[in-house]
Design an enzyme around this catalytic site. Structure first.
Site, PDB file in Angstrom:
ATOM      1  N   GLY A   1       0.365  -1.552   0.190  1.00 35.77           N
ATOM      2  CA  GLY A   1       0.058  -0.466   0.208  1.00 35.77           C
ATOM      3  C   GLY A   1       1.009   1.469   0.025  1.00 35.77           C
ATOM      4  O   GLY A   1       1.768   0.967   0.186  1.00 35.77           O
TER       5      GLY A   1
ATOM      6  N   GLY B   1       1.997   5.629   4.639  1.00 36.31           N
ATOM      7  CA  GLY B   1       0.900   6.654   5.469  1.00 36.31           C
ATOM      8  C   GLY B   1       0.333   5.809   5.753  1.00 36.31           C
ATOM      9  O   GLY B   1      -1.208   6.281   5.900  1.00 36.31           O
ATOM     10  N   THR B   2      -0.445   5.029   5.158  1.00 39.54           N
ATOM     11  CA  THR B   2      -1.768   3.982   5.160  1.00 39.54           C
ATOM     12  C   THR B   2      -1.428   2.787   6.312  1.00 39.54           C
ATOM     13  O   THR B   2      -2.392   2.169   6.751  1.00 39.54           O
ATOM     14  CB  THR B   2      -2.225   3.240   3.977  1.00 39.54           C
ATOM     15  OG1 THR B   2      -0.308   3.048   3.492  1.00 39.54           O
ATOM     16  CG2 THR B   2      -2.343   4.222   2.969  1.00 39.54           C
ATOM     17  N   GLY B   3      -0.544   3.030   7.366  1.00 41.81           N
ATOM     18  CA  GLY B   3      -0.923   2.103   8.549  1.00 41.81           C
ATOM     19  C   GLY B   3       0.066   0.610   8.611  1.00 41.81           C
ATOM     20  O   GLY B   3      -0.731   0.020   9.095  1.00 41.81           O
ATOM     21  N   LYS B   4       0.550   0.514   7.539  1.00 40.35           N
ATOM     22  CA  LYS B   4       0.844  -0.975   7.141  1.00 40.35           C
ATOM     23  C   LYS B   4       2.130  -1.426   8.555  1.00 40.35           C
ATOM     24  O   LYS B   4       2.034  -1.986   9.076  1.00 40.35           O
ATOM     25  CB  LYS B   4       2.543  -0.861   5.530  1.00 40.35           C
ATOM     26  CG  LYS B   4       1.664  -0.713   4.742  1.00 40.35           C
ATOM     27  CD  LYS B   4       2.065  -0.352   3.782  1.00 40.35           C
ATOM     28  CE  LYS B   4       3.099   0.202   3.421  1.00 40.35           C
ATOM     29  NZ  LYS B   4       2.695   1.482   2.659  1.00 40.35           N
TER      30      LYS B   4
ATOM     31  N   HIS C   1      -7.420  30.092 -12.550  1.00 39.17           N
ATOM     32  CA  HIS C   1      -7.720  28.859 -12.215  1.00 39.17           C
ATOM     33  C   HIS C   1      -9.163  28.512 -11.988  1.00 39.17           C
ATOM     34  O   HIS C   1     -10.273  27.772 -12.810  1.00 39.17           O
ATOM     35  CB  HIS C   1      -6.875  28.329 -11.551  1.00 39.17           C
ATOM     36  CG  HIS C   1      -5.483  28.081 -11.751  1.00 39.17           C
ATOM     37  ND1 HIS C   1      -4.833  27.341 -12.529  1.00 39.17           N
ATOM     38  CD2 HIS C   1      -4.145  28.285 -11.482  1.00 39.17           C
ATOM     39  CE1 HIS C   1      -3.682  26.704 -12.723  1.00 39.17           C
ATOM     40  NE2 HIS C   1      -2.555  27.898 -12.237  1.00 39.17           N
TER      41      HIS C   1
ATOM     42  N   HIS D   1      -3.596  35.029 -12.109  1.00 40.90           N
ATOM     43  CA  HIS D   1      -3.556  33.553 -12.544  1.00 40.90           C
ATOM     44  C   HIS D   1      -3.966  32.506 -11.100  1.00 40.90           C
ATOM     45  O   HIS D   1      -4.641  31.694 -12.436  1.00 40.90           O
ATOM     46  CB  HIS D   1      -1.692  33.366 -11.915  1.00 40.90           C
ATOM     47  CG  HIS D   1      -1.259  31.449 -12.088  1.00 40.90           C
ATOM     48  ND1 HIS D   1       0.026  31.260 -13.307  1.00 40.90           N
ATOM     49  CD2 HIS D   1      -1.163  30.832 -11.338  1.00 40.90           C
ATOM     50  CE1 HIS D   1      -0.223  29.726 -12.695  1.00 40.90           C
ATOM     51  NE2 HIS D   1      -1.026  29.789 -11.980  1.00 40.90           N
ATOM     52  N   GLU D   2      -4.121  33.118 -10.208  1.00 40.17           N
ATOM     53  CA  GLU D   2      -4.910  31.498  -8.916  1.00 40.17           C
ATOM     54  C   GLU D   2      -6.640  32.130 -10.332  1.00 40.17           C
ATOM     55  O   GLU D   2      -8.061  31.442 -10.135  1.00 40.17           O
ATOM     56  CB  GLU D   2      -5.450  32.424  -7.780  1.00 40.17           C
ATOM     57  CG  GLU D   2      -3.792  31.869  -7.828  1.00 40.17           C
ATOM     58  CD  GLU D   2      -3.124  30.488  -7.666  1.00 40.17           C
ATOM     59  OE1 GLU D   2      -3.849  29.960  -8.108  1.00 40.17           O
ATOM     60  OE2 GLU D   2      -1.784  31.025  -7.907  1.00 40.17           O
TER      61      GLU D   2
HETATM   62  C1  NHX Z   1       9.830  30.504  -6.845  1.00 45.28           C
HETATM   63  N1  NHX Z   1       7.502  29.963  -6.493  1.00 45.28           N
HETATM   64  O1  NHX Z   1       9.679  29.139  -6.395  1.00 45.28           O
HETATM   65  C2  NHX Z   1       8.745  30.757  -6.536  1.00 45.28           C
HETATM   66  C3  NHX Z   1       8.033  31.125  -5.044  1.00 45.28           C
HETATM   67  C4  NHX Z   1       2.105  31.601 -10.847  1.00 45.28           C
HETATM   68  C5  NHX Z   1       1.080  32.838  -9.275  1.00 45.28           C
HETATM   69  N2  NHX Z   1      10.941  30.754  -7.508  1.00 45.28           N
HETATM   70  O2  NHX Z   1       0.053  27.870  -9.891  1.00 45.28           O
HETATM   71  O3  NHX Z   1       3.667  30.220  -6.823  1.00 45.28           O
HETATM   72  O4  NHX Z   1       7.248  30.311  -8.891  1.00 45.28           O
HETATM   73  O5  NHX Z   1      -1.573  27.985  -9.440  1.00 45.28           O
HETATM   74  C6  NHX Z   1       4.186  22.368  -5.717  1.00 45.28           C
HETATM   75  C7  NHX Z   1       3.370  22.775  -5.832  1.00 45.28           C
HETATM   76  C8  NHX Z   1       7.538  25.485  -8.291  1.00 45.28           C
HETATM   77  C9  NHX Z   1       5.835  22.763  -6.717  1.00 45.28           C
HETATM   78  C10 NHX Z   1       3.438  24.548  -6.328  1.00 45.28           C
HETATM   79  C11 NHX Z   1       7.339  24.467  -7.929  1.00 45.28           C
HETATM   80  C12 NHX Z   1       4.667  26.029  -7.342  1.00 45.28           C
HETATM   81  C13 NHX Z   1       2.164  28.182  -8.270  1.00 45.28           C
HETATM   82  C14 NHX Z   1       6.719  27.810  -8.461  1.00 45.28           C
HETATM   83  C15 NHX Z   1       2.280  30.472  -8.557  1.00 45.28           C
HETATM   84  N3  NHX Z   1      -0.478  28.082  -8.613  1.00 45.28           N
HETATM   85  N4  NHX Z   1       4.931  28.964  -8.662  1.00 45.28           N
HETATM   86  C16 NHX Z   1       0.095  28.482  -8.861  1.00 45.28           C
HETATM   87  C17 NHX Z   1       3.937  29.564  -8.375  1.00 45.28           C
HETATM   88  C18 NHX Z   1       7.204  30.121  -8.347  1.00 45.28           C
HETATM   89  C19 NHX Z   1       6.268  25.899  -7.977  1.00 45.28           C
HETATM   90  C20 NHX Z   1       5.874  24.018  -6.924  1.00 45.28           C
HETATM   91  C21 NHX Z   1       4.848  24.874  -7.026  1.00 45.28           C
HETATM   92  C22 NHX Z   1       1.948  31.559  -9.032  1.00 45.28           C
HETATM   93  C23 NHX Z   1       2.263  29.379  -9.112  1.00 45.28           C
HETATM   94  C24 NHX Z   1       5.739  28.575  -7.822  1.00 45.28           C
HETATM   95 ZN    ZN Z   2      -0.756  27.550 -11.264  1.00 43.78          ZN
END
Ligand code: NHX
Ligand code: ZN
Length: 588
Positions: A186, A189-192, A411, A407-408
């Site tokens: 599994g 984190g599922t408790g194995k 989405h 950006h958000e």
């Molecule tokens: C950096 N972060 O790392 C800066 C701080 C486009 C407004 N230089 O898509 O924050 O640029 O919808 C897991 C989760 C890389 C892994 C998020 C690896 C984000 C997030 C880059 C928003 N939201 N991008 C997004 C964002 C960035 C990054 C990740 C991750 C932004 C975007 C990170």
């Molecule tokens: Zn994004």
């Protein structure tokens, strides 16, 4: 230090070799030497251990080797030389001794250098033979089945093991064939581990713990000897559970040629040998855990070894509620908190995630100065586990903040317009973990499969961020990297694994391991690889196009969401819907 050691060895070598190379006399035949004596050309003869060093009248020195024992067996030889007025000296044996002493020094220096190099390469972490064998004490755990929630099927399957451990003799007497090995399969984190411990606890049997990673050492034979030691330890108990976590670390399929490979194979062989060596009535049950049963060596799964597999999956709604009940037993829950609701809001959470959630909630409550855990902190804790820690102190330029809001909003808008998207849970421009902003969707119910339509929608939602930057900010940022990665991953799976492209329902093993593991052979033909790439690109671009159309048609709603985000930083699903509904209709 490294350089110094090298220098010492070099100097030693020069000093020692000088005697034999630089000042080395040319060897001449013994008969030539005798002729030279006859001809009166020899001035001095130094009799050494094995050779004669001859100084000729011109001062040139040569060396010659007499037949073995010649000098001592022919006393006339020396007197003959003396007669001819040749100076005869006998070299002390010490010269030869000096050489071997020097050779010893040289060897010593060499080994010091090798040793030091190893020390350097391993960064001083030379593991001792006994060290990390974290063979846990063999105590009987206090946990029982009552402490294990959310994995009822798995519990049912291992009950038999408990019966066996309680009375091995009885079990054998009625001819019950006991599995020697049980494989718990599994995700993390599922408790194995917990399940394994509870089996021991339930049966009042000692529990021995080891991790497969402990057996994989860089020195040949260490892993195998640890396995031997572990089983020896186990056999001291009348009955016990021997638990091996991360079995895949040792149990990978054999074949291949990586460096650590031989060692792992030795360890694996030892494990197989030990398991075969146990008689079934001995009362030792080996339980192993893995999340990659597919990569295990088939030999491990043969009868008499890990021939029983028990699935320990992520908990469903009921399971999550049960797990939450266990974890909230010792914390002060506010009256009226409905664990079922929390469970509904945490699809895909593992047992460990839920434990984490309760723990975070307790910490948050304490920070708020509250004595009870209410819905609000539970919600906050869930977001923290789900999206990472809020980083309110992060310094962000206004331009970045605006970009993030659009950006958000991009989405969010795509997700609220497309009919198959998961409902929006939260949109925020408060930095969390590595992200400057997050858009979270939550499925309405536990889902185990996804439709093609849902996946296409998800790609479009992911593209929404980048499209919004282009349409509303007039630029692109590197921030979309994670969105792009995830969208590409989905598209790749649709083509290569789910058969959702015109290439048909075939499995295209695009990245079957890496070349080091020797399974490059599973690759695609060049032509197919190109077509796979084309289909992946088509899916992503179609999502991009969908997102572009939606955002272009909903400019006013976009601006409204983004501006609201800039003002209040976070919006939940309901608040978002309210804004969007004011501008948009949910058809497209
Ligand atoms: C950096 N972060 O790392 C800066 C701080 C486009 C407004 N230089 O898509 O924050 O640029 O919808 C897991 C989760 C890389 C892994 C998020 C690896 C984000 C997030 C880059 C928003 N939201 N991008 C997004 C964002 C960035 C990054 C990740 C991750 C932004 C975007 C990170
Ligand atoms: Zn994004």
């Amino acid at each position: 230090m490294f350089g110094a050691a090298a220098l010492v060895v070099l100097v030693l070598a020069i000093v020692l070799l000088r005697g034999s190379w630089f000042a080395t006399e040319r060897d001449i035949a013994f008969s030539d030497f005798l002729s030279a004596v006859e001809a009166g050309k020899v001035q001095q003869v130094a009799i050494g251990d094995q050779a004669l060093t001859v100084t000729l009248r011109g001062g040139r020195r040569v060396r010659t080797i007499p037949p073995t024992g010649y000098v001592s067996a022919s006393p006339a030889f020396v007197s003959d030389l003396v007669h001819r007025q040749i100076h005869v000296v006998v070299q002390p044996r010490s010269e030869a001794g000096a050489f071997s002493f020097g050779a010893m020094l040289l060897a010593l220096g060499f080994f010091a250098l090798v040793g030091f190099t190893i020390y350097r390469v391993t960064a001083g972490r030379i593991p001792s033979l006994e060290s990390r064998a974290r063979v846990a004490d063999g105590e009987t755990p206090a946990v029982t089945f009552a402490d294990v929630a959310g994995v009822d099927e798995a519990k049912d399957e291992v009950k038999e093991v408990v019966d066996f451990l309680r009375e091995p003799e009885k079990f054998a007497a009625i001819g019950g064939r006991m599995p020697k090995g049980v494989l718990l399969v599994g995700p993390p984190g599922t408790g194995k581990t917990l399940l394994a411990r509870s089996i021991a606890g339930e049966a009042s049997a000692p529990f021995l713990f080891a991790s497969g990673a402990d057996f994989v050492e860089m020195y040949a034979g260490v892993g195998a000897s640890r396995v031997r030691k572990l089983f020896r330890e186990a056999s001291k108990h009348k009955s016990c559970i021997l638990f091996i976590d991360e079995l895949d670390a040792v149990g990978r399929q054999r074949g291949g040629n990586s460096l650590s490979h031989e060692e792992r194979e030795q360890t694996l062989n030892q494990l197989l040998v030990e398991m075969d060596g146990f008689a079934a009535h001995q009362g030792v049950v080996v339980i192993a855990a893995t999340n990659r049963p597919d990569i295990l060596d088939p030999a491990l799964l043969r009868p008499g070894r890990f021939d029983r597999q028990v699935m320990v999956g992520c908990p469903d709604l009921k399971g999550r509620e049960a797990i939450l009940k266990v974890h909230t037993k010792k914390v002060p829950l506010a009256p009226g908190v409905d664990l079922r609701t929390i469970a509904r809001g945490t699809p895909g959470f593992s047992g460990a995630d839920l434990a984490n959630l309760v723990n975070e909630a307790a910490l948050l409550a304490a920070r708020h100065g509250s004595t009870v855990i209410d819905d609000r902190v539970l919600d906050e804790a869930r977001d923290k586990v789900l999206m990472g820690v809020e980083r309110r102190s992060m310094v962000i330029t206004e331009k970045e903040r605006v970009n993030c809001a659009y950006h958000e909003a991009g989405h969010a808008l795509v997700a609220s317009v497309l009919p198959n998207a998961d409902p929006l849970h939260k949109v925020t421009i408060i930095p969390r973990g590595r992200a400057l902003g997050v858009t979270m969707q939550l499925p309405e119910a536990d889902r185990h499969t996804h439709t093609k339509d849902f996946l296409e929608t998800q790609v479009a939602v992911l593209m929404g961020g980048r499209v919004a930057e282009e349409l509303f900010m007039g630029h692109m940022t590197s921030g979309a990297s994670n969105d792009i990665e995830r969208a590409t991953e989905i598209a790749q799976k649709m083509v290569c694994e789910y058969g959702m492209s015109p290439l048909g329902p075939l499995m295209f093993r695009k990245s079957a391991g890496n070349a080091w593991d020797g399974d490059r052979a599973a690759g695609l033909s060049e032509d197919t690889a190109r077509r796979v790439d084309d289909e992946v690109r088509t899916i992503v671009m179609r999502g991009y196009e969908t997102a572009r159309q939606i955002l272009q048609h909903h400019r006013p709603a976009m601006t409204a969401v983004a501006e609201q985000l800039l003002e209040v930083e976070s919006l939940d699903g309901g608040e978002l819907k309210a804004i969007v509904d004011r501008f948009a209709t949910r058809v497209n």
